[in-house]
Design a protein around this motif. Structure first.
Motif, PDB file in Angstrom:
ATOM      1  N   ALA A  83     -19.068   7.222  76.728  1.00  0.00           N
ATOM      2  CA  ALA A  83     -19.460   6.810  78.080  1.00  0.00           C
ATOM      3  C   ALA A  83     -18.313   6.097  78.776  1.00  0.00           C
ATOM      4  N   VAL A  84     -18.320   6.209  80.109  1.00  0.00           N
ATOM      5  CA  VAL A  84     -17.361   5.485  80.937  1.00  0.00           C
ATOM      6  C   VAL A  84     -18.144   4.791  82.045  1.00  0.00           C
ATOM      7  N   ALA A  85     -17.969   3.485  82.143  1.00  0.00           N
ATOM      8  CA  ALA A  85     -18.624   2.685  83.181  1.00  0.00           C
ATOM      9  C   ALA A  85     -17.612   2.345  84.257  1.00  0.00           C
ATOM     10  N   ASP A  86     -18.074   2.416  85.515  1.00  0.00           N
ATOM     11  CA  ASP A  86     -17.207   2.020  86.620  1.00  0.00           C
ATOM     12  C   ASP A  86     -18.045   1.342  87.694  1.00  0.00           C
ATOM     13  N   PHE A  87     -17.383   0.799  88.688  1.00  0.00           N
ATOM     14  CA  PHE A  87     -18.037   0.002  89.715  1.00  0.00           C
ATOM     15  C   PHE A  87     -18.355   0.797  90.982  1.00  0.00           C
ATOM     16  N   PRO A 126     -21.725  11.440  89.891  1.00  0.00           N
ATOM     17  CA  PRO A 126     -20.963  12.677  89.684  1.00  0.00           C
ATOM     18  C   PRO A 126     -21.827  13.892  90.020  1.00  0.00           C
ATOM     19  N   GLU A 127     -21.171  14.916  90.541  1.00  0.00           N
ATOM     20  CA  GLU A 127     -21.876  16.143  90.898  1.00  0.00           C
ATOM     21  C   GLU A 127     -21.216  17.331  90.219  1.00  0.00           C
ATOM     22  N   LEU A 128     -22.041  18.111  89.540  1.00  0.00           N
ATOM     23  CA  LEU A 128     -21.574  19.347  88.930  1.00  0.00           C
ATOM     24  C   LEU A 128     -21.396  20.358  90.059  1.00  0.00           C
ATOM     25  N   CYS A 129     -20.192  20.898  90.201  1.00  0.00           N
ATOM     26  CA  CYS A 129     -19.946  21.838  91.294  1.00  0.00           C
ATOM     27  C   CYS A 129     -19.335  23.121  90.745  1.00  0.00           C
ATOM     28  N   HIS A 188     -26.353   6.797  84.161  1.00  0.00           N
ATOM     29  CA  HIS A 188     -27.270   5.666  84.291  1.00  0.00           C
ATOM     30  C   HIS A 188     -26.775   4.822  85.456  1.00  0.00           C
ATOM     31  N   GLU A 189     -27.591   4.702  86.481  1.00  0.00           N
ATOM     32  CA  GLU A 189     -27.220   3.856  87.610  1.00  0.00           C
ATOM     33  C   GLU A 189     -27.457   2.399  87.232  1.00  0.00           C
ATOM     34  N   ARG A 190     -26.547   1.562  87.657  1.00  0.00           N
ATOM     35  CA  ARG A 190     -26.640   0.124  87.421  1.00  0.00           C
ATOM     36  C   ARG A 190     -26.508  -0.599  88.750  1.00  0.00           C
ATOM     37  N   VAL A 215     -21.454   6.934  83.124  1.00  0.00           N
ATOM     38  CA  VAL A 215     -21.553   8.379  82.894  1.00  0.00           C
ATOM     39  C   VAL A 215     -21.341   8.594  81.404  1.00  0.00           C
ATOM     40  N   TRP A 216     -22.263   9.322  80.786  1.00  0.00           N
ATOM     41  CA  TRP A 216     -22.249   9.467  79.338  1.00  0.00           C
ATOM     42  C   TRP A 216     -22.389  10.940  78.930  1.00  0.00           C
ATOM     43  N   ALA A 217     -21.971  11.211  77.701  1.00  0.00           N
ATOM     44  CA  ALA A 217     -22.133  12.528  77.098  1.00  0.00           C
ATOM     45  C   ALA A 217     -22.390  12.340  75.607  1.00  0.00           C
ATOM     46  N   GLU A 218     -23.275  13.155  75.061  1.00  0.00           N
ATOM     47  CA  GLU A 218     -23.607  13.072  73.647  1.00  0.00           C
ATOM     48  C   GLU A 218     -23.079  14.300  72.923  1.00  0.00           C
ATOM     49  N   LEU A 219     -22.505  14.064  71.753  1.00  0.00           N
ATOM     50  CA  LEU A 219     -21.975  15.126  70.915  1.00  0.00           C
ATOM     51  C   LEU A 219     -22.729  15.156  69.597  1.00  0.00           C
TER      52      LEU A 219
END
Length: 135
Positions: free
Chosen positions: A82-86, A91-94, A119-121, A127-131
């Motif tokens: 996951a990467v958290a930012d302010f 993100p939009e899949l295009c 996950h909105e905060r 933004v996360w991804a599971e492997l």
């Protein structure tokens, strides 16, 4: 690199990094280290590629000077990167045109990950991804 011990569950690896393209190198190293420590080396390269894309998006679209990269083992064979930012911009899949130079990162994340999302905060988003593990 920092490791957080929790009373239950598996340890997590996390690091706060500058919101700069060069931070992707450190983020990839963090993912590879975590996956190797957990005996899941088969997830390391896909995880490194995914975290590179998530960091690139945060560098491009977020605000403030830092981002937070997190790697957690949420099940015996599942790793969450996951990467958290302010930023509150989600993100939009295009679908980019053939001659577009960018816009394929989230499609790559969706292809490599078992699942991904946001996950909105109050302060921004994660933004996360599971492997799924391939030890």
């Amino acid at each position: 690199m920092t490791t957080k011990s929790r009373p239950t569950g598996h340890p997590g690896y996390s690091e706060t990094l500058p919101r700069q393209p060069e931070s992707a190198v450190t983020a990839r190293r963090l993912v590879r280290t975590a996956c190797t420590a957990w005996g899941l080396p088969g997830t390391a390269e896909d995880g490194a590629l995914i975290v590179s894309e998530l960091v690139a998006n945060a560098v491009r679209h977020a605000r403030r000077e830092s981002i937070r990269v997190m790697v957690e083992r949420i099940a015996p064979d599942t790793v969450r990167v996951a990467v958290a930012d302010f930023s509150h911009a989600l993100p939009e899949l295009c679908t980019p045109k053939d001659d577009d130079e960018g816009g394929r990162g989230l499609a790559l994340v969706a292809e490599l990950a078992a699942d991904w999302g946001t996950h909105e905060r109050r302060w921004g988003k994660v933004v996360w991804a599971e492997l799924e593990g391939r030890g």
